[in-house]
Design an enzyme around this catalytic site. Structure first.
Site, PDB file in Angstrom:
ATOM      1  N   ARG A   1       0.812  -1.221   0.000  1.00  0.00           N
ATOM      2  CA  ARG A   1       0.000   0.000   0.000  1.00  0.00           C
ATOM      3  C   ARG A   1       0.847   1.274   0.000  1.00  0.00           C
ATOM      4  NH1 ARG A   1      -4.256  -0.218   4.032  1.00  0.00           N
ATOM      5  NH2 ARG A   1      -4.096  -2.443   3.738  1.00  0.00           N
ATOM      6  N   THR A   2       1.914   1.320   0.773  1.00  0.00           N
ATOM      7  CA  THR A   2       2.698   2.560   0.825  1.00  0.00           C
ATOM      8  C   THR A   2       3.404   2.800  -0.514  1.00  0.00           C
ATOM      9  OG1 THR A   2       2.999   2.241   3.182  1.00  0.00           O
ATOM     10  CG2 THR A   2       4.476   3.804   2.134  1.00  0.00           C
TER      11      THR A   2
ATOM     12  N   LYS B   1      24.134  -5.389   5.300  1.00  0.00           N
ATOM     13  CA  LYS B   1      23.806  -4.146   5.984  1.00  0.00           C
ATOM     14  C   LYS B   1      24.865  -3.066   5.810  1.00  0.00           C
ATOM     15  CE  LYS B   1      21.611  -6.900   9.447  1.00  0.00           C
ATOM     16  NZ  LYS B   1      21.953  -7.654  10.620  1.00  0.00           N
TER      17      LYS B   1
ATOM     18  N   ARG C   1      12.221   3.011   2.028  1.00  0.00           N
ATOM     19  CA  ARG C   1      11.817   2.213   3.194  1.00  0.00           C
ATOM     20  C   ARG C   1      12.928   1.235   3.508  1.00  0.00           C
ATOM     21  NH1 ARG C   1       6.144  -0.686   4.383  1.00  0.00           N
ATOM     22  NH2 ARG C   1       5.729   1.484   4.911  1.00  0.00           N
TER      23      ARG C   1
ATOM     24  N   HIS D   1       7.562   6.862  10.459  1.00  0.00           N
ATOM     25  CA  HIS D   1       6.839   6.680   9.190  1.00  0.00           C
ATOM     26  C   HIS D   1       6.038   7.982   9.005  1.00  0.00           C
ATOM     27  CE1 HIS D   1       4.739   5.051   5.901  1.00  0.00           C
ATOM     28  NE2 HIS D   1       4.272   3.936   6.400  1.00  0.00           N
TER      29      HIS D   1
HETATM   30  C1  MLT Z   1       4.294   0.230   8.450  1.00  0.00           C
HETATM   31  O1  MLT Z   1       5.003   0.175   7.471  1.00  0.00           O
HETATM   32  O2  MLT Z   1       4.775   0.430   9.576  1.00  0.00           O
HETATM   33  C2  MLT Z   1       2.818   0.004   8.235  1.00  0.00           C
HETATM   34  O3  MLT Z   1       2.244   1.020   7.575  1.00  0.00           O
HETATM   35  C3  MLT Z   1       2.101  -0.398   9.449  1.00  0.00           C
HETATM   36  C4  MLT Z   1       2.339  -1.851   9.683  1.00  0.00           C
HETATM   37  O4  MLT Z   1       3.158  -2.458   9.012  1.00  0.00           O
HETATM   38  O5  MLT Z   1       1.671  -2.393  10.565  1.00  0.00           O
END
Ligand code: MLT
Length: 345
Positions: A87-88, A115, A137, A165
């Site tokens: 979704r993001t 890493k 991310r 976030h």
């Molecule tokens: C996140 O990336 O932290 C999400 O939007 C929330 C989750 O993963 O629960």
């Protein structure tokens, strides 16, 4: 750095404004003069309100038949995701495309990442391609900031480890402000796995900065030590934590981040902390239910409560997400262009 703050930002009128009300494209946005968006911590109320006002305009634009506005034409946006996300990433992709950017998605499986060194190698390689915006991310807290120090483009943190976030907190704030007309003075209960949640941290920073009263509600094992220092009230029982609150924000149990045992069982967790109508009955009758998604139905939230069209704002949060990300892309690219033209003059 200019310190002028537009008087419109001080206004308490939160009726949506057209996105075209943006300041002159050649100036650094004095109301939000930052190069990157790495977190909410450190932003002030005027900066937050500026982003929310701009987002309101994009909500209206996104509801039109023609959703596109090519203000990022010719610019390149790379979505660099070291952690899975649907979704993001989709929301950032849509936001960039609606503004006319060339959007490229790069997913990097965590297992293939060595890493530190690999992160910086990746940053340097991508930098050579001259992206204007990097949406990043990463599973480790602080990794996005580290990357931002190695690239020329503007960086947006799309979630780093347990840390922050920021666009999620902004979209939550926009949802609350549009539904309730304000943030200041509201009581917000953030419930569930606070310990592993970057969403909780960003929301705590934003909501306390904007004058809300924030409660965290969780078993002691799912709370960071000394969380009260962030200005929140701590509750271990839903009955007291939800009492008379205006907003109930539920969080996912982030089992992928848990090492060892934090809970007796998922069933027990739902019994004590899962949001159902019984637990909700102590909140205000018009209390809004929120969840950042993805939801674990029957774990932190009962499915009928999540789908209650009168109480739940969960789908609206998704809609607000695209608008907030458009606003962030808009403002950071304006600042980038202004810095670039300053450097040339
Ligand atoms: C996140 O990336 O932290 C999400 O939007 C929330 C989750 O993963 O629960």
């Amino acid at each position: 750095m200019a310190t002028f703050i537009s008087s419109t930002l001080m206004s308490t009128d939160h009726t949506p404004k057209p996105a075209s009300a943006a300041p002159h494209a050649g100036d650094v946005v004095s109301a939000f003069p930052h190069k990157h968006l790495l977190g909410i911590e450190g932003l002030n109320p005027l900066e937050i309100n500026y982003l929310l006002d701009l987002s309101d305009g994009y909500v209206e634009q996104n509801r039109q038949a023609n959703k596109n506005k090519a203000i990022l034409a010719g610019l390149t946006q790379i979505n660099l995701f070291f952690e899975n996300s649907t979704r993001t990433r989709t929301s950032f992709e849509l936001a960039g495309k609606r503004l006319g950017a060339d959007v490229i998605n790069m997913s990097v499986a965590t297992s293939s990442v060595r890493k530190g060194e690999t992160l910086l190698d990746t940053a340097i390689t991508l930098n050579a391609m001259h992206p204007d915006i990097l949406v990043v991310r990463h599973g480790q807290s602080g990794a996005v900031k580290l990357l931002s120090e190695k690239v020329d483009g503007a960086v947006i943190n799309a979630g780093d480890g347990w840390h922050e976030h920021p666009t999620q907190a902004l979209l939550d704030a926009l949802t609350i402000r549009r539904r309730k007309g304000r943030i200041e003075g509201l009581t917000v209960a953030i419930c569930g796995d606070i310990l592993h949640s970057r969403v909780a941290r960003s929301n705590i920073h934003l909501l306390t900065t904007m004058g809300a009263r924030v409660r965290v509600v969780a078993p002691p094992t799912l709370l960071p030590t000394a969380i009260e220092r962030l200005g929140v009230e701590v509750h271990h029982r839903m009955e007291t934590g939800l009492s008379d609150c205006d907003i109930v924000m539920m969080l996912r149990l982030q089992r992928e981040r848990m090492e060892g045992s934090y809970l007796p069982s998922v069933r027990e967790f739902f019994h004590l902390y899962g949001l159902d109508y019984d637990k909700l009955s102590v909140a205000r009758p018009d209390a809004l239910i929120m969840h950042p998604g993805p939801m674990n139905r029957g774990v932190e939230i009962d499915t009928v409560v999540a789908d209650d069209i009168h109480r739940s704002a969960i789908q609206e949060q998704v809609e607000m997400g695209v608008a907030v990300r458009m606003a962030c892309l808009d403002v950071l690219t304006r600042n980038r262009r202004a810095h670039a033209s300053e450097a040339l003059s």
